[in-house]
Structure formats: C-alpha cells, structure tokens
Design a protein around this motif. Structure first.
Motif, short mmCIF file in Angstrom:
data_model
loop_
_atom_site.label_atom_id
_atom_site.label_comp_id
_atom_site.label_asym_id
_atom_site.label_seq_id
_atom_site.Cartn_x
_atom_site.Cartn_y
_atom_site.Cartn_z
N ALA A 88 14.41 6.06 -2.21
CA ALA A 88 13.96 4.72 -1.84
C ALA A 88 12.45 4.67 -1.68
N GLN A 89 11.87 5.72 -1.07
CA GLN A 89 10.42 5.75 -0.87
C GLN A 89 9.67 5.85 -2.20
N ILE A 90 10.21 6.63 -3.12
CA ILE A 90 9.56 6.75 -4.43
C ILE A 90 9.69 5.44 -5.20
N ALA A 91 10.83 4.77 -5.08
CA ALA A 91 11.00 3.47 -5.72
C ALA A 91 10.01 2.45 -5.16
N ALA A 104 14.41 18.21 -3.86
CA ALA A 104 13.17 17.65 -3.31
C ALA A 104 13.40 17.13 -1.89
N ALA A 105 14.54 16.47 -1.68
CA ALA A 105 14.86 15.95 -0.34
C ALA A 105 14.97 17.09 0.68
N GLN A 106 15.56 18.22 0.26
CA GLN A 106 15.66 19.37 1.16
C GLN A 106 14.27 19.92 1.49
N MET A 107 13.39 19.93 0.51
CA MET A 107 12.04 20.47 0.73
C MET A 107 11.29 19.69 1.80
N VAL A 108 11.52 18.36 1.87
CA VAL A 108 10.79 17.55 2.85
C VAL A 108 11.66 17.11 4.02
N ASN A 109 12.87 17.68 4.09
CA ASN A 109 13.77 17.47 5.23
C ASN A 109 14.15 16.01 5.45
N VAL A 110 14.52 15.32 4.36
CA VAL A 110 15.04 13.96 4.46
C VAL A 110 16.28 13.86 3.60
N MET A 160 0.84 -1.20 0.00
CA MET A 160 0.00 0.00 0.00
C MET A 160 0.88 1.25 0.00
N ILE A 161 0.57 2.22 -0.86
CA ILE A 161 1.35 3.46 -0.87
C ILE A 161 0.94 4.31 0.33
N THR A 162 1.86 5.17 0.78
CA THR A 162 1.64 5.95 2.00
C THR A 162 1.54 7.44 1.67
N ILE A 163 1.02 8.19 2.64
CA ILE A 163 0.96 9.65 2.50
C ILE A 163 2.36 10.21 2.36
N ARG A 164 3.31 9.67 3.13
CA ARG A 164 4.69 10.14 3.06
C ARG A 164 5.23 9.99 1.64
N GLN A 165 5.00 8.84 1.03
CA GLN A 165 5.49 8.62 -0.32
C GLN A 165 4.88 9.61 -1.30
N MET A 166 3.60 9.89 -1.15
CA MET A 166 2.95 10.86 -2.04
C MET A 166 3.53 12.26 -1.83
N ARG A 167 3.83 12.63 -0.59
CA ARG A 167 4.43 13.94 -0.33
C ARG A 167 5.83 14.03 -0.96
N TYR A 168 6.57 12.95 -0.87
CA TYR A 168 7.90 12.94 -1.48
C TYR A 168 7.80 13.07 -3.01
N PHE A 169 6.86 12.36 -3.58
CA PHE A 169 6.68 12.44 -5.04
C PHE A 169 6.22 13.83 -5.45
N ASP A 170 5.33 14.43 -4.66
CA ASP A 170 4.88 15.80 -4.94
C ASP A 170 6.04 16.78 -4.91
N ALA A 171 6.93 16.63 -3.91
CA ALA A 171 8.10 17.50 -3.82
C ALA A 171 9.02 17.30 -5.03
N LEU A 172 9.21 16.06 -5.44
CA LEU A 172 10.07 15.78 -6.59
C LEU A 172 9.47 16.34 -7.87
#
Length: 299
Positions: free
Chosen positions: A35-38, A22-28, A1-13
């Motif tokens: 890895a989360q997008i993969a 994108a990683a800086q935008m979401v502080n990771v 199941m995809i997660t909210i976190r993964q969607m936020r990461y994809f949105d930032a990218l």
C-alpha cells in the motif's frame, strides 16, 4: 509528498525483488508495504513496480529513480549517525552484521561485555553470509560487519580483530590415523566435508587444502557449522574447523582435533564499515571490544 518510510520500503523491495521478503526486511506486513509503495507511485505519477506472478521487477522508471532514493536514504542515515556520534562513543543503536561461522561462538561472549562496558549501546545483530552482509553495509542497512578479511573496496574501511587458526576435526574413533601435526597435502580431500556455496569458510577450506576446480570432494554441502560437525562426529568425514569454534563444539560433539604443521593456516577476521559514515571512533572502540571478546575464546 513521498515519505522516508516509503523510500525505505521501495529500497527493500528493490533488494529482495519479492513483496513478502521485503516486508520481512522492514518488519511490516506485506499489504502495508504494498500500500505504501502504491501511494508513492500515485504521488510520483509513475509506475515503479511490475506486479504479477514470479519475481517482482522494477519498471524502467523504478530502476531510474532507485539510485537517487538510495542516495537520499544514505544521507538521512548519515545525519542520524552524526547526531548519535556527538552524544558519546558507542551510544544509541548500532546494527552489526556477522558471518555464521563466527556468530554462534563470539556473540555469547561479546554481548555481556557490551552491556558491561557500554550500557547505553543498543546492538542489533544480523547473521548473514559475507556477500549479503557487505551488501547490507553498502546500502546503509548495517553500520558495520564482522567478516573475513581482506575486503578491498574504496568506500569501506576495516580493522583486524583476530587471527583464527584452522584445524582438522574428525570423529574420536577415526579409523584412518591422522598425522599430528597435519600437513595440507595429507588431507584426504575425498572425505573432506564442506559448508555449502556462499560461505567464505568453504573457500578457505578449498584454498588451505589446495583443492583445484574439478577435484572431487565429499558430495555434501552443510548449511551450518553445527550441521557439519554433527556429521563429522558421526564418522561421515573430516572437516576444517576454525579455532574460535573448537571449545564450544568439542563440548557438544565427539571429535578429535588435529592441528596443522607450521606455518598454520588461518583466516583474518575483521570489522568492516563505511569510510564516510562519520563514526570512526565508534568503530575503533567496537573493534577493540570484539578483539577482547575473541581473545577470551581463543585462550
């Protein structure tokens, strides 16, 4: 199941088109984001991103799924906002964007006032140019924005915070006598220093001085108001300065400030938010607080 976190990461990218930014935008870290997008790609069974050198591109499937993911994220943000709303006015987290020609002067007065009046409010500030500020607001990454009005968009509401007059700044030992009060047609545009492209204050300066496309101005675009006024104080030219910046900048730079004749040019600074955010009371209370802070600076 995809997660909210993964969607936020994809949105930032999708917004940054670059894994590092994108990683800086979401502080990771960049590897964590990748890895989360993969993992999301594996869950969905489609490739979302073209990986390689140069700008990061979305695949056709990624572009097709992005609007739906943003709709889901917008609904989740609205759910959180409505939950916070029932706890009271200006409580919890509020993400506030602010343009660079206002932030350095308003923030030192606003934050102590926020802590005094609304101790349960956690303000997260983000300083951005007007375009990126409004883009972050549209996509739900900011709750409201302090920017120059008008902002005429169907899904955005605004409230006027204060009128910010424009004045002319020159070095104290300026050899050319500047008329006081100044009239727009007397501004020596060939000595006029401006902020770089993208700053709304640059557009205001061009409009105030009636500078049309193709008319020559000083060949320099400063990245910040502080840089611009340092140049002015060293006799490199003149510039337009907003009234909100005058007291602070005069304490640091050797400058002469000349007002314009009536009717004095000005900009309208306002608070902008998403109309459907469900936080009208919060926004109006925050607007009132910001107006009070601004009036302390403009006295």
């Amino acid at each position: 199941m995809i997660t909210i976190r993964q969607m936020r990461y994809f949105d930032a990218l999708a917004s940054a088109r670059h894994f590092g930014r994108a990683a800086q935008m979401v502080n990771v870290s960049q590897p964590a984001l990748s890895a989360q997008i993969a993992e999301m790609e594996r869950e969905l069974g489609v490739k979302l991103v073209e990986r390689g050198k140069g700008p990061t591109l979305l695949t056709r499937e990624g572009e097709a799924l992005l609007p739906e993911m943003r709709k889901i994220l917008g609904g989740i943000d609205q759910l959180y906002q409505q939950a916070r709303h029932v706890t009271g006015v200006l409580e919890g987290k509020h993400r506030l964007g602010i343009i660079p020609t206002v932030a350095p002067y308003l923030v030192p007065v606003l934050i102590p006032l926020v802590r005094e009046r609304y101790p349960n409010l956690q303000i997260e500030l983000k300083e951005l140019l007007t375009g990126p500020c409004l883009d972050e607001l549209r996509h739900g990454r900011l709750d409201s924005v302090i920017a120059a009005l008008p902002v005429d968009e169907e899904n955005l509401s605004s409230a006027l915070l204060f009128e910010d007059r424009f004045l002319i700044a020159s070095t104290e030992d300026e050899h050319t006598i500047l008329m006081s009060p100044m009239t727009e047609d007397k501004v020596d545009v060939e000595r006029l220093l401006l902020l770089e492209e993208g700053h709304c204050l640059r557009d205001h300066a061009l409009a105030v001085c009636g500078i049309h496309s193709g008319r020559r101005v000083a060949n320099y675009g400063a990245t910040s108001m502080a840089t611009l006024l340092q140049m002015v104080s060293h006799g490199m030219g003149i510039t337009l300065i907003p009234e909100i910046a005058v007291n602070d900048e005069k304490s640091r730079n050797r400058m002469r400030i000349v007002p314009f004749a009536e009717p004095q040019p000005s900009r309208r600074i306002g608070l902008v938010w998403r109309t459907r955010s469900g936080r009208q009371n919060d926004q109006q209370a925050l607007a009132s607080l910001i107006s009070e802070a601004a009036q302390r600076l403009l006295q």
